[in-house]
Design a protein around this motif. Structure first.
Motif, short mmCIF file in Angstrom:
data_model
loop_
_atom_site.label_atom_id
_atom_site.label_comp_id
_atom_site.label_asym_id
_atom_site.label_seq_id
_atom_site.Cartn_x
_atom_site.Cartn_y
_atom_site.Cartn_z
N THR A 226 0.81 -1.21 0.00
CA THR A 226 0.00 0.00 0.00
C THR A 226 0.85 1.26 0.00
O THR A 226 1.75 1.41 0.79
N VAL A 227 0.55 2.19 -0.92
CA VAL A 227 1.21 3.48 -0.99
C VAL A 227 0.70 4.40 0.10
O VAL A 227 -0.47 4.39 0.40
N THR B 100 4.23 10.80 -0.74
CA THR B 100 5.15 11.06 -1.83
C THR B 100 6.07 12.22 -1.52
O THR B 100 5.78 13.08 -0.71
N GLU C 179 7.44 7.93 -0.29
CA GLU C 179 7.42 7.07 0.88
C GLU C 179 6.21 6.14 0.80
O GLU C 179 5.13 6.56 0.37
N ALA C 180 6.40 4.90 1.20
CA ALA C 180 5.29 3.94 1.12
C ALA C 180 5.41 2.91 2.22
O ALA C 180 6.50 2.62 2.73
N ASN C 181 4.26 2.36 2.61
CA ASN C 181 4.24 1.18 3.47
C ASN C 181 4.46 -0.03 2.57
O ASN C 181 3.67 -0.25 1.65
N GLN D 211 1.17 12.15 -9.72
CA GLN D 211 0.69 11.63 -8.44
C GLN D 211 -0.55 12.36 -7.94
O GLN D 211 -1.08 12.01 -6.89
N LEU E 234 0.15 -0.71 -4.69
CA LEU E 234 1.55 -0.90 -5.03
C LEU E 234 1.86 -2.39 -4.97
O LEU E 234 1.51 -3.05 -4.00
N ASP F 278 3.32 0.47 -9.78
CA ASP F 278 1.93 0.92 -9.66
C ASP F 278 1.45 1.42 -11.01
O ASP F 278 2.23 1.63 -11.94
N LYS G 124 7.43 3.55 7.24
CA LYS G 124 7.44 3.90 5.84
C LYS G 124 8.83 3.72 5.25
O LYS G 124 9.83 3.90 5.93
#
Length: 490
Positions: A19-20, A23, A214-216, A99, A128, A168, A229
């Motif tokens: 999961t995003v 940004t 940044e993403a999980n 985005q 993602l 993505d 993150k």
């Protein structure tokens, strides 16, 4: 290079979903480019307005006269589009235009792999992904969500830090007008599809050299806040844009300059994200036992580094139709945009246009004799296994191999054929009727008429109540904690 093991095709299945979250972006300076130059000098100029006043071009120019666009025209269209997508959003300054959720929706997929509703502007599904399966050729059954993973085979790629690459997909908001588009034979001008590839930023990676977000990257529950993150860097960028004169879409791809060396003449032996120093050195010596471009199916987020090299710089080989026009236009424009890559665009010095693909006569289909541009186009981190494009093969593994275009004289609809846009099929399925929980239990049709219309519109302005409601799970018959209303796209 007779001893080299450089493989470029495979098939299989692999998928994992993540999961995003957020940004960011940064700036830097150039490093490496492929080692191909045209036999004659070409001049394809850049326009400063692409960067001082970013805007999406609505059409490919026709520099050679009415109905006749040059190769340079197509690459100018591609670079201007890329520049706009990489500019800061004026409505959401914390992100870039590509985005910006008000311009482009993220393709979402449910946990079971089925298409989710990507048009409700509520990112509540997986966005993602690690790559998943894609069939070898058009016309075979697609495995959801094959559009999210790397095109080509069914394997997973890892960088030299042993971290997997994530992908993505985003698309222009007009694609949510499913019923309207299905009534047309071709997608309307401005229809845009974007696929991006991301690597985990390592200790030796300078964030200023990458577009970052940044993403999980660990699964979380819908209501769970995950503070862990991870900073990801953009390594590959596909864009496909339809115009009135080119309903087949102009297919272009960009890469980060440190992704992978050329297979036949590596620019340098060090500093590549997807090739080790030892394997690149042996390439430079003209021999290697390293197994290039042959990733295998995996389901883990860490694994052995994938050795990748670029088979056809700029998606072209000498002898291809209009080879000099194509490579000359690409390399000239890649060079000519450099003086304008300052300020917010400085980071783009680290990216280059690999090539683009389109058709010459839109009345005809996308057979190889009607294709123009980088006929062997492939992105090293998005089509790793399918780089060795054979123009004499029954299945030519470039963009049109899987995204077949039927000419305007064919009598075939490109919007409903499941050929040209695979993303649109997922959008259509995910954007159909869904069950939306009401705020309370409904016990009568009169109560439903009072509650369900607002329940649907509150879930999405594009949804309306279809007159149906229930208090029972349709599959098990069990009592639901809340009544659900049937909500469908308007």
């Amino acid at each position: 290079m007779s001893t080299a093991k450089i493989r470029t095709f495979k098939s299989g299945i692999c998928g994992l979903l993540l999961t995003v979250v957020a940004t960011s972006f940064a700036h830097a300076a150039p490093t490496k480019k492929p080692n191909t130059s045209p036999m004659v000098s070409y001049e394809c100029s850049a326009d400063s307005s692409w960067f001082t006043s970013p805007s999406l071009p609505s059409e490919v120019k026709q520099s050679n006269g009415p109905g006749d666009s040059s190769f340079c025209d197509f690459y100018q269209f591609s670079w201007q589009t890329f520049a706009y997508l990489m500019a800061k959003s004026t409505t959401q300054p914390a992100v870039l235009n590509f985005q910006d959720s008000s311009q482009f929706s993220v393709l979402e997929v449910n946990t079971d792999g089925s298409p989710a509703n990507s048009c409700d502007d509520k990112p509540n599904a997986h966005m993602l992904f690690i790559r998943s399966a894609k069939p070898q050729e058009n016309g075979t059954t697609f495995t959801i969500p094959e559009r999210i993973g790397q095109a080509g085979g069914g394997a997973t790629i890892y960088d030299q830090n042993k971290n997997v690459v994530y992908y993505d997909v985003r698309f222009s908001k007009n694609m949510c007008q499913v019923d309207k588009i299905k009534q047309q034979d071709n997608f309307p001008g401005g229809t845009t599809e974007l696929k991006t590839a991301w690597k985990v930023m390592g200790a030796n990676d300078n964030p200023n050299d990458f577009i970052t977000m940044e993403a999980n990257i660990t699964p979380v529950k819908p209501d769970e806040v995950n503070p862990n993150k991870t900073l990801l860097g953009l390594v590959g960028f596909h864009l496909a844009v339809a115009t009135p004169d080119h309903p087949e879409f102009v297919w272009a791809t960009f890469e980060h300059q440190v992704n992978a060396p050329d297979c036949t003449l590596p620019q340098t032996t060090t500093g590549w994200s997807f090739a080790s120093e030892s394997c690149t050195a042996s390439l430079k010596a003209g021999k290697t036992d390293c197994d290039f471009n042959n990733p295998t199916a995996q389901t883990k987020i860490t694994g052995e580094p994938t050795e990748i090299c670029r088979v056809h710089p700029y998606g072209s080989a000498k002898g291809d139709l209009k080879y000099d026009d194509n490579v000359g236009s690409i390399t000239s424009l890649n060079d000519n945009v450099q003086p304008f890559l300052t300020g917010q665009f400085a980071v783009l010095k680290n990216y280059f246009n690999v090539g683009a693909l389109w058709v010459s006569d839109i009345k005809k289909g996308s057979s190889i004799d009607n294709q123009r541009g980088s006929l062997r186009l492939a992105n090293t981190v998005a089509e790793t296994e399918y780089q060795d494009v054979d123009l004499s093969s029954p299945f030519i593994s470039n963009c049109f191999g899987c995204h077949n275009y039927a000419g305007t004289d064919s009598g075939t609809s490109n919007t409903t054929s499941n050929n040209l846009s695979h993303i649109f099929d997922d959008i259509a399925v995910g954007n159909q009727c869904v069950d939306v929980p009401a705020v309370n239990i409904i016990n009568s049709q009169a109560q439903a008429k009072s509650t369900c219309p607002s329940t649907c519109t509150d879930s999405s302005p594009d949804k309306k109540w279809n007159g149906q409601w229930t208090n029972q799970d349709a599959r098990t018959g069990a009592q639901l904690p809340k009544t659900v209303c049937g909500c469908c796209t308007k």
